[in-house]
Enzyme design. Structure first.
Site, short mmCIF file in Angstrom:
data_model
loop_
_atom_site.label_atom_id
_atom_site.label_comp_id
_atom_site.label_asym_id
_atom_site.label_seq_id
_atom_site.Cartn_x
_atom_site.Cartn_y
_atom_site.Cartn_z
CG ASP A 14 -1.47 7.74 0.24
OD1 ASP A 14 -2.24 7.55 -0.72
OD2 ASP A 14 -0.51 8.53 0.19
CG ASP A 37 -1.51 1.26 1.59
OD1 ASP A 37 -2.20 1.80 0.71
OD2 ASP A 37 -1.30 1.78 2.71
C1 XBP Z 1 -5.18 6.31 0.68
C2 XBP Z 1 -6.32 7.03 0.08
C3 XBP Z 1 -6.05 8.14 -0.89
C4 XBP Z 1 -5.27 9.25 -0.20
C5 XBP Z 1 -5.36 10.55 -0.97
O1 XBP Z 1 -4.66 5.49 -0.33
O2 XBP Z 1 -7.46 6.67 0.34
O3 XBP Z 1 -7.31 8.64 -1.29
O4 XBP Z 1 -5.86 9.50 1.08
O5 XBP Z 1 -4.91 10.35 -2.30
P1 XBP Z 1 -3.85 4.09 0.02
P2 XBP Z 1 -5.85 10.80 -3.55
O6 XBP Z 1 -4.66 3.00 -0.63
O7 XBP Z 1 -2.49 4.27 -0.58
O8 XBP Z 1 -3.79 3.95 1.55
O9 XBP Z 1 -6.32 12.22 -3.25
O10 XBP Z 1 -4.94 10.69 -4.73
O11 XBP Z 1 -6.97 9.79 -3.57
MG MG Z 2 -2.99 3.21 3.23
#
Ligand code: XBP
Ligand code: MG
Length: 241
Positions: free
Chosen positions: A11, A9
């Site tokens: 973020d 993953d």
């Molecule tokens: C986390 C998310 C993303 C980020 C923001 O992604 O839900 O929406 O919060 O990025 P991950 P965007 O699956 O990597 O934990 O504004 O590009 O959506």
């Molecule tokens: Mg994440």
């Protein structure tokens, strides 16, 4: 079962990015004169909705803010937010979570393949890799499944299923690394073993489905440690080394 690939993953897993996303959202809202400000508490709630565009729509529908842009303006506002986030990442605002670099280096050294399965979008993944690894994303990860490449975002299994298809591997050959319940549900929905390390916005979520939960990825600085975390009973006796 030997681990043939790790699927990360982004973020909250590769790096703690959500405060920077929150800053990029708020600066963009100010630019558009929306009068929106997502503080930590509100953002923590809104993070239950994955995807920036979907999160803005959820804010409009659930919190009825005084100013509501037409829903068809959301993609343009999100593109501006992404551009701002990429600028902030390029300024060096992010650091990899402890242990991530070491684990990725050990995987490379052992021929364990590397992939990404994320809700965020490709420009954000590219910016993070250039800033934190000093390399383009495709020099670090063989496969990158991201953002709008799938119809249904996490917790749906789509993005992990896409990563598996592009790797040409079965779920049982791979391990997912995640930070959130949405991510865990997505990985488990695709049949993967999943190790979770919660972060500030995901502490306290229900990780009972995880195959292992670690406080910090620095507990998994090598493939061997990751295998031990997944198979604690077969952990090689530590010969005091
Ligand atoms: C986390 C998310 C993303 C980020 C923001 O992604 O839900 O929406 O919060 O990025 P991950 P965007 O699956 O990597 O934990 O504004 O590009 O959506
Ligand atoms: Mg994440």
């Amino acid at each position: 079962m030997a681990i043939r690939a790790l699927i990360f993953d982004v973020d909250g897993t590769l790096a703690e990015t959500e405060e920077l996303h929150r800053r990029a959202f708020n600066e963009t809202f100010a630019e558009y004169g929306l009068g929106w400000h997502w503080d930590r508490a509100l953002y923590g709630e809104l993070l239950k909705t994955t995807g920036g565009k979907e999160r803005m729509l959820a804010h409009i529908r659930n919190n009825a803010p005084a100013t509501r842009p037409p829903e068809d303006a959301i993609p343009a506002i999100h593109r501006r937010k992404t551009a701002r986030y990429v600028e902030l990442v390029a300024e060096g605002a992010l650091a990899l979570r402890p242990g991530i670099r070491e684990l990725i280096e050990d995987a490379h050294a052992r021929g364990v393949r590397l992939a990404v399965a994320t809700t965020t979008n490709l420009p954000n993944v590219e910016a993070l890799c250039r800033a934190c690894f000093g390399q383009p994303a495709d020099a670090v990860f063989e496969v990158i499944a991201a953002g709008d490449q799938v119809k249904a975002k996490k917790p749906a299994a789509d993005v992990y299923e896409l990563a598996l298809a592009r790797l040409g591997l079965a779920a049982h050959d791979c391990v997912a690394l995640e930070d959130s319940l949405n991510g865990l549900l997505s990985a488990k929905g695709a049949g993967l073993r999943c190790i979770v390390s919660p972060g500030p916005y995901t502490e306290g979520q229900d990780f009972s489905l995880a195959d292992a939960v670690v406080r910090c990825f620095s507990e998994l600085p090598a493939i061997k440690a990751l295998e031990n975390a997944l198979n604690p009973d077969t952990k090689e006796e530590d010969n005091g080394r």
